[in-house]
Motif scaffolding. Structure first.
Motif, PDB file in Angstrom:
ATOM      1  N   MET A   1       0.834  -1.190   0.000  1.00  0.00           N
ATOM      2  CA  MET A   1       0.000   0.000   0.000  1.00  0.00           C
ATOM      3  C   MET A   1       0.875   1.249   0.000  1.00  0.00           C
ATOM      4  O   MET A   1       1.963   1.253   0.579  1.00  0.00           O
ATOM      5  N   LYS A   2       0.396   2.301  -0.630  1.00  0.00           N
ATOM      6  CA  LYS A   2       1.144   3.547  -0.709  1.00  0.00           C
ATOM      7  C   LYS A   2       0.773   4.428   0.479  1.00  0.00           C
ATOM      8  O   LYS A   2      -0.377   4.811   0.649  1.00  0.00           O
ATOM      9  N   ILE A   3       1.778   4.740   1.296  1.00  0.00           N
ATOM     10  CA  ILE A   3       1.561   5.536   2.495  1.00  0.00           C
ATOM     11  C   ILE A   3       2.496   6.738   2.461  1.00  0.00           C
ATOM     12  O   ILE A   3       3.701   6.598   2.222  1.00  0.00           O
ATOM     13  N   ILE A   4       1.928   7.917   2.708  1.00  0.00           N
ATOM     14  CA  ILE A   4       2.682   9.163   2.686  1.00  0.00           C
ATOM     15  C   ILE A   4       2.846   9.692   4.106  1.00  0.00           C
ATOM     16  O   ILE A   4       1.881   9.726   4.873  1.00  0.00           O
ATOM     17  N   THR A   5       4.051  10.103   4.463  1.00  0.00           N
ATOM     18  CA  THR A   5       4.255  10.860   5.696  1.00  0.00           C
ATOM     19  C   THR A   5       5.014  12.133   5.334  1.00  0.00           C
ATOM     20  O   THR A   5       5.764  12.159   4.357  1.00  0.00           O
ATOM     21  N   MET A   6       4.813  13.184   6.102  1.00  0.00           N
ATOM     22  CA  MET A   6       5.458  14.460   5.790  1.00  0.00           C
ATOM     23  C   MET A   6       5.928  15.146   7.058  1.00  0.00           C
ATOM     24  O   MET A   6       5.198  15.209   8.054  1.00  0.00           O
ATOM     25  N   GLY A   7       7.158  15.657   7.025  1.00  0.00           N
ATOM     26  CA  GLY A   7       7.675  16.361   8.183  1.00  0.00           C
ATOM     27  C   GLY A   7       9.139  16.690   8.015  1.00  0.00           C
ATOM     28  O   GLY A   7       9.628  16.859   6.903  1.00  0.00           O
ATOM     29  N   GLU A   8       9.838  16.761   9.133  1.00  0.00           N
ATOM     30  CA  GLU A   8      11.251  17.119   9.125  1.00  0.00           C
ATOM     31  C   GLU A   8      12.094  15.938   9.589  1.00  0.00           C
ATOM     32  O   GLU A   8      11.804  15.320  10.613  1.00  0.00           O
ATOM     33  N   ILE A   9      13.129  15.612   8.829  1.00  0.00           N
ATOM     34  CA  ILE A   9      14.125  14.661   9.297  1.00  0.00           C
ATOM     35  C   ILE A   9      15.329  15.465   9.746  1.00  0.00           C
ATOM     36  O   ILE A   9      15.767  16.392   9.062  1.00  0.00           O
ATOM     37  N   MET A  10      15.838  15.138  10.916  1.00  0.00           N
ATOM     38  CA  MET A  10      16.916  15.915  11.516  1.00  0.00           C
ATOM     39  C   MET A  10      18.165  15.069  11.725  1.00  0.00           C
ATOM     40  O   MET A  10      18.116  13.838  11.778  1.00  0.00           O
ATOM     41  N   LEU A  11      19.275  15.767  11.850  1.00  0.00           N
ATOM     42  CA  LEU A  11      20.527  15.171  12.280  1.00  0.00           C
ATOM     43  C   LEU A  11      20.476  15.064  13.800  1.00  0.00           C
ATOM     44  O   LEU A  11      20.289  16.066  14.487  1.00  0.00           O
ATOM     45  N   ARG A  12      20.592  13.842  14.305  1.00  0.00           N
ATOM     46  CA  ARG A  12      20.569  13.632  15.752  1.00  0.00           C
ATOM     47  C   ARG A  12      21.991  13.416  16.247  1.00  0.00           C
ATOM     48  O   ARG A  12      22.704  12.537  15.776  1.00  0.00           O
ATOM     49  N   LEU A  13      22.387  14.229  17.217  1.00  0.00           N
ATOM     50  CA  LEU A  13      23.696  14.109  17.853  1.00  0.00           C
ATOM     51  C   LEU A  13      23.469  13.704  19.305  1.00  0.00           C
ATOM     52  O   LEU A  13      22.966  14.502  20.108  1.00  0.00           O
ATOM     53  N   SER A  14      23.789  12.470  19.637  1.00  0.00           N
ATOM     54  CA  SER A  14      23.517  11.971  20.980  1.00  0.00           C
ATOM     55  C   SER A  14      24.810  11.636  21.708  1.00  0.00           C
ATOM     56  O   SER A  14      25.788  11.182  21.110  1.00  0.00           O
ATOM     57  N   THR A  15      24.806  11.867  22.999  1.00  0.00           N
ATOM     58  CA  THR A  15      25.989  11.580  23.807  1.00  0.00           C
ATOM     59  C   THR A  15      26.179  10.070  23.911  1.00  0.00           C
ATOM     60  O   THR A  15      25.205   9.313  23.984  1.00  0.00           O
ATOM     61  N   PRO A  16      27.413   9.603  23.903  1.00  0.00           N
ATOM     62  CA  PRO A  16      27.655   8.155  24.036  1.00  0.00           C
ATOM     63  C   PRO A  16      27.160   7.635  25.380  1.00  0.00           C
ATOM     64  O   PRO A  16      27.350   8.273  26.420  1.00  0.00           O
ATOM     65  N   GLY A  17      26.489   6.490  25.347  1.00  0.00           N
ATOM     66  CA  GLY A  17      26.004   5.893  26.587  1.00  0.00           C
ATOM     67  C   GLY A  17      25.070   6.822  27.323  1.00  0.00           C
ATOM     68  O   GLY A  17      24.134   7.374  26.751  1.00  0.00           O
ATOM     69  N   ASN A  18      25.354   7.031  28.595  1.00  0.00           N
ATOM     70  CA  ASN A  18      24.527   7.915  29.417  1.00  0.00           C
ATOM     71  C   ASN A  18      25.293   9.159  29.853  1.00  0.00           C
ATOM     72  O   ASN A  18      24.943   9.804  30.847  1.00  0.00           O
ATOM     73  N   SER A  19      26.316   9.513  29.101  1.00  0.00           N
ATOM     74  CA  SER A  19      27.096  10.693  29.462  1.00  0.00           C
ATOM     75  C   SER A  19      26.302  11.966  29.215  1.00  0.00           C
ATOM     76  O   SER A  19      25.371  11.998  28.413  1.00  0.00           O
ATOM     77  N   ARG A  20      26.700  13.025  29.895  1.00  0.00           N
ATOM     78  CA  ARG A  20      26.024  14.310  29.772  1.00  0.00           C
ATOM     79  C   ARG A  20      26.656  15.121  28.639  1.00  0.00           C
ATOM     80  O   ARG A  20      27.817  14.921  28.271  1.00  0.00           O
ATOM     81  N   ILE A  21      25.873  16.040  28.097  1.00  0.00           N
ATOM     82  CA  ILE A  21      26.382  16.875  27.016  1.00  0.00           C
ATOM     83  C   ILE A  21      27.612  17.659  27.466  1.00  0.00           C
ATOM     84  O   ILE A  21      28.594  17.801  26.728  1.00  0.00           O
ATOM     85  N   THR A  22      27.594  18.147  28.709  1.00  0.00           N
ATOM     86  CA  THR A  22      28.699  18.972  29.193  1.00  0.00           C
ATOM     87  C   THR A  22      29.988  18.188  29.396  1.00  0.00           C
ATOM     88  O   THR A  22      31.062  18.797  29.545  1.00  0.00           O
ATOM     89  N   GLN A  23      29.926  16.868  29.395  1.00  0.00           N
ATOM     90  CA  GLN A  23      31.137  16.078  29.584  1.00  0.00           C
ATOM     91  C   GLN A  23      31.536  15.302  28.342  1.00  0.00           C
ATOM     92  O   GLN A  23      32.530  14.574  28.353  1.00  0.00           O
TER      93      GLN A  23
END
Length: 339
Positions: A1-23
């Protein structure tokens, strides 16, 4: 079946493991975004899933296109142009420390796209379903107009329309959300959203505290009835998340079709690997279930099982097959090695 979705795809930058952004001195790179994640799920289930957006011509824009193509999503309707790809930073929480998202998405290509960038009649031709979320009209006034034009074209072509209300307080106020979202509900057949979404996007008073994880199904009954009567939805559905910690959630869902309330089985998810995209995977599973299953109960069970599995997968995309979801629906929760 033909299904359309529309929106924004973003670049996700995530910290390794459970580290905080500041570290953190480095970030893990993936791509994702509400409606793109839904398209990925539907492609995994064997549908012709098309994602509509606008991305720059440069290499980062191409990498986002490639990320979708790698998992079987059709990119024929992606317009190229604009200056930038939206970015979001993710810090994954643990125990009592919540996860955090920081957006850097202003002036992205899709946020500044115009109606001339898309031929919505051609896009909706021969389509079976169109899905969007409340995130897209929240990113800009022009994006909100694109959603309206897409919905008009969908209805013109007899396409079923679904929305995930998906209120994001970092993108707009409840007053702005309601002024945009309420008129758009005239085009919607299937509405997905919890009590918090229903209050902030549509103005319905909640009877449960979603922030504290008070999500008993009974608290949804009256709101679902009011939503259906007010906007003439065919179906109203929602996940019900019980948040014990960042790593441990209870997970089930509810569906109302105007005649009956359906409640799914409950899953205990621990440890959670990545909860981002959990709601999107529910939307993808629900669309697939409503299109292919014999009953609404089966559709609901498929959707909630699919979204439970997403919590075990890093990244935005729910990279599971229909067979894997069906196995979980049938009660296979052992996690034994498949040989």
């Amino acid at each position: 079946m033909k299904i359309i979705t529309m929106g924004e795809i973003m670049l996700r930058l995530s910290t390794p493991g459970n580290s905080r952004i500041t570290q953190s001195n480095e970030f893990d790179v993936v791509y994702g975004g509400g409606e793109a994640n839904v398209a990925v799920s539907l492609a995994n289930y064997g549908h012709d899933a098309y994602f509509v957006t606008k991305l720059p011509q440069h290499e980062v824009g191409q990498a986002a296109v490639n990320a979708l193509r790698q998992v079987g999503v059709h990119t024929d309707y992606i317009t190229r142009g604009g200056e930038r790809v939206g970015i979001y930073f993710l810090e994954t929480g643990a125990s009592m420390r919540a996860s955090k998202v920081i957006y850097d998405r202003s002036h992205s290509a899709i946020a500044e796209a115009s109606e001339d960038d898309f031929d919505f009649d051609a896009i909706m031709k021969d389509a079976d379903w169109f899905h969007w979320s409340g995130i897209t009209p929240a990113i800009s006034d022009t994006a909100a107009k694109l959603v309206e034009k897409a919905c008009i074209a969908a209805k013109k072509n007899n396409v079923t329309v679904s929305v995930d209300l998906n209120f994001r307080k970092k993108l707009w106020s409840k007053e702005k959300a309601q002024s945009i979202m309420k008129p758009l509900m005239a085009y919607v057949d299937v509405c997905i959203g919890n009590e918090e979404d229903a209050e902030l996007c549509l103005g319905f008073k909640p009877t449960a505290n979603v922030e504290k994880g008070e999500t008993g199904a009974e608290g949804y009954y009256e709101i679902f009835k009011e939503m259906k009567e007010t906007f003439n939805f065919k179906i109203v559905t929602s996940t019900l998340r019980e948040s014990y910690s960042a790593n441990h959630n209870g997970w089930k869902a509810l569906l109302y079709d105007g005649e009956k309330f359906y409640q799914s089985k409950r899953y205990d998810i621990e440890p959670i690997i990545d909860r981002v995209g959990g709601g999107d995977s529910f939307s993808g599973g629900m669309i697939h279930g409503l299109l292919t299953k014999e009953s609404k109960q089966e559709a609901l069970e498929f959707a909630v099982a699919a979204s439970a599995l997403k919590h075990t997968i890093p990244g935005d995309f729910n990279l599971v097959s229909e067979a894997e979801v069906e196995a979980l629906c049938q009660g296979d929760t052992t996690g034994r090695v498949q040989r």
